[in-house]
Design a protein around this motif. Structure first.
Motif, PDB file in Angstrom:
ATOM      1  N   GLY A  56     -23.313 -29.703 -14.024  1.00 34.25           N
ATOM      2  CA  GLY A  56     -22.618 -29.790 -15.302  1.00 34.25           C
ATOM      3  C   GLY A  56     -23.460 -30.328 -16.433  1.00 34.25           C
ATOM      4  O   GLY A  56     -22.927 -30.735 -17.477  1.00 34.25           O
ATOM      5  N   ILE A  57     -24.765 -30.318 -16.260  1.00 33.83           N
ATOM      6  CA  ILE A  57     -25.649 -30.887 -17.284  1.00 33.83           C
ATOM      7  C   ILE A  57     -25.420 -30.255 -18.653  1.00 33.83           C
ATOM      8  O   ILE A  57     -25.329 -30.952 -19.671  1.00 33.83           O
ATOM      9  CB  ILE A  57     -27.121 -30.758 -16.846  1.00 33.83           C
ATOM     10  CG1 ILE A  57     -27.487 -31.909 -15.904  1.00 33.83           C
ATOM     11  CG2 ILE A  57     -28.068 -30.766 -18.049  1.00 33.83           C
ATOM     12  CD1 ILE A  57     -28.932 -31.954 -15.489  1.00 33.83           C
ATOM     13  N   LEU A  58     -25.323 -28.937 -18.725  1.00 36.61           N
ATOM     14  CA  LEU A  58     -25.183 -28.256 -20.013  1.00 36.61           C
ATOM     15  C   LEU A  58     -23.725 -27.994 -20.397  1.00 36.61           C
ATOM     16  O   LEU A  58     -23.454 -27.549 -21.517  1.00 36.61           O
ATOM     17  CB  LEU A  58     -25.940 -26.925 -19.989  1.00 36.61           C
ATOM     18  CG  LEU A  58     -27.472 -27.014 -20.044  1.00 36.61           C
ATOM     19  CD1 LEU A  58     -28.082 -25.626 -19.955  1.00 36.61           C
ATOM     20  CD2 LEU A  58     -27.933 -27.707 -21.301  1.00 36.61           C
ATOM     21  N   ILE A  59     -22.804 -28.265 -19.489  1.00 36.42           N
ATOM     22  CA  ILE A  59     -21.392 -28.054 -19.801  1.00 36.42           C
ATOM     23  C   ILE A  59     -20.906 -29.180 -20.716  1.00 36.42           C
ATOM     24  O   ILE A  59     -21.148 -30.355 -20.436  1.00 36.42           O
ATOM     25  CB  ILE A  59     -20.559 -28.001 -18.512  1.00 36.42           C
ATOM     26  CG1 ILE A  59     -20.938 -26.754 -17.692  1.00 36.42           C
ATOM     27  CG2 ILE A  59     -19.063 -27.990 -18.821  1.00 36.42           C
ATOM     28  CD1 ILE A  59     -20.216 -26.630 -16.366  1.00 36.42           C
ATOM     29  N   THR A  91     -29.871 -19.746 -12.803  1.00 40.25           N
ATOM     30  CA  THR A  91     -28.993 -18.645 -13.213  1.00 40.25           C
ATOM     31  C   THR A  91     -27.575 -19.111 -13.521  1.00 40.25           C
ATOM     32  O   THR A  91     -26.913 -18.562 -14.403  1.00 40.25           O
ATOM     33  CB  THR A  91     -28.932 -17.566 -12.128  1.00 40.25           C
ATOM     34  OG1 THR A  91     -28.453 -18.147 -10.900  1.00 40.25           O
ATOM     35  CG2 THR A  91     -30.291 -16.942 -11.894  1.00 40.25           C
ATOM     36  N   THR A  92     -27.114 -20.135 -12.818  1.00 40.54           N
ATOM     37  CA  THR A  92     -25.718 -20.560 -12.944  1.00 40.54           C
ATOM     38  C   THR A  92     -25.530 -21.714 -13.913  1.00 40.54           C
ATOM     39  O   THR A  92     -24.796 -21.608 -14.903  1.00 40.54           O
ATOM     40  CB  THR A  92     -25.166 -20.956 -11.557  1.00 40.54           C
ATOM     41  OG1 THR A  92     -25.321 -19.869 -10.644  1.00 40.54           O
ATOM     42  CG2 THR A  92     -23.698 -21.319 -11.651  1.00 40.54           C
ATOM     43  N   ALA A  93     -26.206 -22.848 -13.640  1.00 38.52           N
ATOM     44  CA  ALA A  93     -25.986 -24.063 -14.429  1.00 38.52           C
ATOM     45  C   ALA A  93     -26.683 -24.017 -15.779  1.00 38.52           C
ATOM     46  O   ALA A  93     -26.389 -24.839 -16.654  1.00 38.52           O
ATOM     47  CB  ALA A  93     -26.448 -25.294 -13.644  1.00 38.52           C
ATOM     48  N   VAL A  94     -27.611 -23.078 -15.958  1.00 45.50           N
ATOM     49  CA  VAL A  94     -28.328 -22.981 -17.232  1.00 45.50           C
ATOM     50  C   VAL A  94     -27.944 -21.694 -17.973  1.00 45.50           C
ATOM     51  O   VAL A  94     -27.317 -21.730 -19.027  1.00 45.50           O
ATOM     52  CB  VAL A  94     -29.855 -23.052 -17.016  1.00 45.50           C
ATOM     53  CG1 VAL A  94     -30.594 -22.848 -18.343  1.00 45.50           C
ATOM     54  CG2 VAL A  94     -30.232 -24.404 -16.421  1.00 45.50           C
ATOM     55  N   VAL A  95     -28.315 -20.541 -17.424  1.00 46.58           N
ATOM     56  CA  VAL A  95     -28.110 -19.279 -18.144  1.00 46.58           C
ATOM     57  C   VAL A  95     -26.623 -18.947 -18.303  1.00 46.58           C
ATOM     58  O   VAL A  95     -26.153 -18.662 -19.410  1.00 46.58           O
ATOM     59  CB  VAL A  95     -28.841 -18.125 -17.437  1.00 46.58           C
ATOM     60  CG1 VAL A  95     -28.575 -16.812 -18.158  1.00 46.58           C
ATOM     61  CG2 VAL A  95     -30.338 -18.395 -17.390  1.00 46.58           C
ATOM     62  N   ALA A  96     -25.883 -18.975 -17.208  1.00 46.26           N
ATOM     63  CA  ALA A  96     -24.462 -18.616 -17.286  1.00 46.26           C
ATOM     64  C   ALA A  96     -23.681 -19.602 -18.146  1.00 46.26           C
ATOM     65  O   ALA A  96     -22.842 -19.205 -18.956  1.00 46.26           O
ATOM     66  CB  ALA A  96     -23.861 -18.551 -15.884  1.00 46.26           C
ATOM     67  N   VAL A  97     -23.956 -20.878 -17.988  1.00 48.28           N
ATOM     68  CA  VAL A  97     -23.253 -21.883 -18.795  1.00 48.28           C
ATOM     69  C   VAL A  97     -23.537 -21.672 -20.273  1.00 48.28           C
ATOM     70  O   VAL A  97     -22.634 -21.729 -21.115  1.00 48.28           O
ATOM     71  CB  VAL A  97     -23.656 -23.302 -18.357  1.00 48.28           C
ATOM     72  CG1 VAL A  97     -23.218 -24.330 -19.390  1.00 48.28           C
ATOM     73  CG2 VAL A  97     -23.050 -23.628 -17.000  1.00 48.28           C
ATOM     74  N   GLU A  98     -24.788 -21.394 -20.615  1.00 46.00           N
ATOM     75  CA  GLU A  98     -25.137 -21.176 -22.016  1.00 46.00           C
ATOM     76  C   GLU A  98     -24.443 -19.931 -22.565  1.00 46.00           C
ATOM     77  O   GLU A  98     -24.019 -19.896 -23.719  1.00 46.00           O
ATOM     78  CB  GLU A  98     -26.659 -21.045 -22.159  1.00 46.00           C
ATOM     79  CG  GLU A  98     -27.152 -21.128 -23.586  1.00 46.00           C
ATOM     80  CD  GLU A  98     -26.891 -22.465 -24.249  1.00 46.00           C
ATOM     81  OE1 GLU A  98     -26.752 -22.493 -25.490  1.00 46.00           O
ATOM     82  OE2 GLU A  98     -26.815 -23.485 -23.535  1.00 46.00           O
ATOM     83  N   ALA A  99     -24.315 -18.904 -21.727  1.00 44.46           N
ATOM     84  CA  ALA A  99     -23.672 -17.661 -22.171  1.00 44.46           C
ATOM     85  C   ALA A  99     -22.171 -17.838 -22.374  1.00 44.46           C
ATOM     86  O   ALA A  99     -21.594 -17.286 -23.313  1.00 44.46           O
ATOM     87  CB  ALA A  99     -23.936 -16.558 -21.154  1.00 44.46           C
ATOM     88  N   HIS A 105     -14.082 -17.478 -21.324  1.00 41.92           N
ATOM     89  CA  HIS A 105     -14.532 -17.433 -19.929  1.00 41.92           C
ATOM     90  C   HIS A 105     -14.859 -18.813 -19.383  1.00 41.92           C
ATOM     91  O   HIS A 105     -14.881 -19.013 -18.172  1.00 41.92           O
ATOM     92  CB  HIS A 105     -15.761 -16.535 -19.803  1.00 41.92           C
ATOM     93  CG  HIS A 105     -15.515 -15.113 -20.197  1.00 41.92           C
ATOM     94  ND1 HIS A 105     -14.914 -14.199 -19.366  1.00 41.92           N
ATOM     95  CD2 HIS A 105     -15.759 -14.448 -21.362  1.00 41.92           C
ATOM     96  CE1 HIS A 105     -14.811 -13.028 -19.978  1.00 41.92           C
ATOM     97  NE2 HIS A 105     -15.314 -13.155 -21.190  1.00 41.92           N
ATOM     98  N   ALA A 106     -15.129 -19.760 -20.266  1.00 40.10           N
ATOM     99  CA  ALA A 106     -15.499 -21.102 -19.821  1.00 40.10           C
ATOM    100  C   ALA A 106     -14.393 -21.732 -18.978  1.00 40.10           C
ATOM    101  O   ALA A 106     -14.660 -22.350 -17.936  1.00 40.10           O
ATOM    102  CB  ALA A 106     -15.825 -21.975 -21.026  1.00 40.10           C
ATOM    103  N   ALA A 107     -13.155 -21.569 -19.419  1.00 37.05           N
ATOM    104  CA  ALA A 107     -12.030 -22.173 -18.699  1.00 37.05           C
ATOM    105  C   ALA A 107     -11.908 -21.618 -17.282  1.00 37.05           C
ATOM    106  O   ALA A 107     -11.483 -22.323 -16.361  1.00 37.05           O
ATOM    107  CB  ALA A 107     -10.733 -21.937 -19.470  1.00 37.05           C
ATOM    108  N   ARG A 108     -12.303 -20.353 -17.109  1.00 36.52           N
ATOM    109  CA  ARG A 108     -12.191 -19.747 -15.782  1.00 36.52           C
ATOM    110  C   ARG A 108     -13.335 -20.150 -14.855  1.00 36.52           C
ATOM    111  O   ARG A 108     -13.110 -20.425 -13.666  1.00 36.52           O
ATOM    112  CB  ARG A 108     -12.145 -18.227 -15.908  1.00 36.52           C
ATOM    113  CG  ARG A 108     -12.078 -17.528 -14.547  1.00 36.52           C
ATOM    114  CD  ARG A 108     -12.065 -16.025 -14.661  1.00 36.52           C
ATOM    115  NE  ARG A 108     -12.031 -15.402 -13.332  1.00 36.52           N
ATOM    116  CZ  ARG A 108     -12.099 -14.094 -13.119  1.00 36.52           C
ATOM    117  NH1 ARG A 108     -12.186 -13.265 -14.148  1.00 36.52           N
ATOM    118  NH2 ARG A 108     -12.071 -13.626 -11.886  1.00 36.52           N
TER     119      ARG A 108
END
Length: 367
Positions: A56-59, A91-99, A105-108
């Motif tokens: 959750g660093i970037l969340i 791919t998940t905690a950095v790229v996807a979170v940033e996107a 989509h964040a809530a899901r």
């Protein structure tokens, strides 16, 4: 901005370093490779990352994340690179979170990422090289879109819960959040040079509704998510190069020839000093790119390209010098240095290699 870590960032580095070194050292990667593991990483380890709060660093804090930045994400990625740890963190905690940040989509997806249960993959590339060309089609169909085409080199694409897919629409490029169980989607995982897995994805008329669009139609937020991915990959490359350099320097202090430690040979000392200086320049470039991204600075794009190009050069030097100074045994499984070369080769290509980013800088400067 000073080019060094704050006290809090150093504490995070120490925590990440101890955790990754204990739970995901190079031997962890070896065991997955030797077992021909079909997933490519440990799901239990991914949950341990979550328990430490690292996923959750970037969340944003409003979404129950840590609300930190790319500097902090890079601190974790450097340790992942140093230990060659197979992980969907980038791919998940950095790229996807940033996107997904700031979108419905964040809530899901953020709760699953925070819990270490969800894995995301980025489906952009369609050719052997990262060239930015997207030919995959997304055609209007009912109240949504029909996706047709193929993607290559999709890290974790065969096991991801969420696929972020870029496709050409009528007047631009659109990014879609596609669930892994979408009808018409098939994944063919392949081993890369470093034994990691990346999938070839085929979209045979995959239908998604309009809610699957991330951002706006024809205006995919590719610049933002690619900047995050490239900076993250640079940080991981920095860790790979740093790990290879540390291993090589230790070997110079232990290996004897003609009754002397080879580290006492002046020629090898010069090469080690040159390597150290190149790695430090790359480190400064990566930190600068991270800081500018966190500040939302308009100069960030150029700095990101500098970081990816510099780490590609410096880490290639680190692994090549490591092999050379270890001698022939460096190419065997008896020593880990060969694994660093293989991982460096894969990461150097990810999100554009040194030549790609040197060309991008040249074009930005008007050449």
């Amino acid at each position: 901005m000073p080019l060094y870590l704050t006290d809090e960032q150093q504490m995070l580095r120490d925590t990440a370093r101890d955790f990754v070194a204990e739970h995901a050292p190079v031997s962890h990667m070896r065991s997955l490779r030797d077992a021909d593991d079909a997933t490519g990483f440990s799901r239990d380890l991914w949950k341990q990352f979550a328990e430490l709060g690292l996923t959750g660093i970037l969340i944003p804090e409003a979404d129950n994340g840590l609300g930190l930045g790319h500097v902090e994400a890079g601190v974790v990625l450097e340790e992942i690179g140093r230990n060659l740890s197979p992980s969907p963190f980038l791919t998940t905690a950095v790229v996807a979170v940033e996107a997904l940040k700031g979108t419905p989509h964040a809530a899901r997806w953020f709760p699953g990422i925070l819990a270490g249960e969800a894995v995301a993959a980025l489906a952009i590339d369609e050719r052997a090289k990262h060239d930015g060309k997207i030919e995959m089609k997304a055609e209007r169909a009912g109240n949504g879109f029909r996706l047709t085409g193929a993607k290559q080199f999709v890290a974790h694409g065969h096991v991801a819960d969420l696929l972020l897919v870029a496709a050409a629409t009528d007047h631009g490029t659109t990014l879609f959040a596609v669930p892994a169980d979408a009808k018409g989607l098939t994944a063919d995982p392949r081993r890369l040079a470093d034994a990691s897995l990346a999938a070839r994805l085929s979209f045979d008329g995959v239908e998604v509704d309009a809610d699957a669009v991330v951002g706006e139609v024809d205006q995919a937020p590719l610049a933002r998510l690619l900047a995050a991915g490239r900076t993250g990959a640079s940080a991981e490359l920095l860790g790979v190069g740093g790990g290879a350099m540390d291993m090589t320097v230790s070997y110079l202090k232990e290996r004897k020839q003609f009754g002397q430690l080879i580290g006492s040979f002046q020629a090898l000392q010069h090469r080690a000093a040159h390597l150290y200086s190149e790695m430090e320049v790359a480190r400064a470039a990566v930190l600068k790119a991270q800081q500018l991204l966190d500040a939302g600075d308009e100069r960030a794009a150029d700095s990101v390209s500098v970081a990816k190009a510099m780490t590609g050069l410096a880490t290639t030097l680190a692994v090549q010098e490591g092999i050379q100074m270890h001698g022939g045994i460096g190419m065997t499984d008896e020593y880990d240095i060969g694994f660093y070369m293989k991982r460096a080769r894969v990461l150097a290509e990810l999100f554009g290699d040194t030549n790609f980013h040197a060309d991008a800088l040249a074009q930005a400067a008007g050449y």
